[in-house]
Design a protein around this motif. Structure first.
Motif, PDB file in Angstrom:
ATOM      1  N   GLY A  45       0.816  -1.210   0.000  1.00  0.00           N
ATOM      2  CA  GLY A  45       0.000   0.000   0.000  1.00  0.00           C
ATOM      3  C   GLY A  45       0.845   1.253   0.000  1.00  0.00           C
ATOM      4  O   GLY A  45       0.562   2.218  -0.712  1.00  0.00           O
ATOM      5  N   GLN A  46       1.902   1.249   0.809  1.00  0.00           N
ATOM      6  CA  GLN A  46       2.797   2.408   0.846  1.00  0.00           C
ATOM      7  C   GLN A  46       3.502   2.608  -0.483  1.00  0.00           C
ATOM      8  O   GLN A  46       3.625   3.736  -0.967  1.00  0.00           O
ATOM      9  N   ILE A  47       3.957   1.517  -1.071  1.00  0.00           N
ATOM     10  CA  ILE A  47       4.649   1.628  -2.361  1.00  0.00           C
ATOM     11  C   ILE A  47       3.696   2.164  -3.425  1.00  0.00           C
ATOM     12  O   ILE A  47       4.052   3.050  -4.207  1.00  0.00           O
ATOM     13  N   LYS A  48       2.470   1.652  -3.451  1.00  0.00           N
ATOM     14  CA  LYS A  48       1.516   2.109  -4.461  1.00  0.00           C
ATOM     15  C   LYS A  48       1.114   3.565  -4.234  1.00  0.00           C
ATOM     16  O   LYS A  48       1.054   4.355  -5.169  1.00  0.00           O
ATOM     17  N   TRP A  49       0.842   3.932  -2.997  1.00  0.00           N
ATOM     18  CA  TRP A  49       0.321   5.267  -2.720  1.00  0.00           C
ATOM     19  C   TRP A  49       1.434   6.311  -2.658  1.00  0.00           C
ATOM     20  O   TRP A  49       1.375   7.329  -3.346  1.00  0.00           O
ATOM     21  N   ASN A  50       2.456   6.068  -1.839  1.00  0.00           N
ATOM     22  CA  ASN A  50       3.498   7.070  -1.623  1.00  0.00           C
ATOM     23  C   ASN A  50       4.399   7.273  -2.830  1.00  0.00           C
ATOM     24  O   ASN A  50       4.858   8.375  -3.087  1.00  0.00           O
TER      25      ASN A  50
END
Length: 86
Positions: A45-50
């Motif tokens: 999720g962090q990789i996709k969003w951030n």
């Protein structure tokens, strides 16, 4: 509805579902499920969003593996940097 209906039950499938349910509800299964949400899905999720990483830009398994390795390296370096500074 109208007409004759036939219901088929796949007993092998039902058996596998019961096995999976038993494993998930065991003490070890509960412990592993508790760790899962904190370990993997949060990072994706962090990789996709951030990083706005929604797709691979390269083609071919070798190149995609390299690209994913670089994304993971960048994430780990950022995470390590935030731990040492904070």
């Amino acid at each position: 509805g109208k007409g004759n209906r036939t219901l088929y039950v796949n007993w092998a499938w039902e058996h596998k579902k019961a096995e999976a349910r038993d494993l998930l509800l065991s003490d070890k299964g509960k412990k592993l499920r508790g760790l899962r949400c904190a370990e993997v899905e949060n990072v994706f999720g962090q990789i996709k969003w951030n990083y706005s990483f929604n797709r691979f830009h390269l083609r071919g398994l070798k190149k995609v593996s390299l690209e994913w390795g670089l994304v993971c390296l960048a994430h780990n370096l950022r995470h390590l940097n935030s731990l040492s500074c904070g």
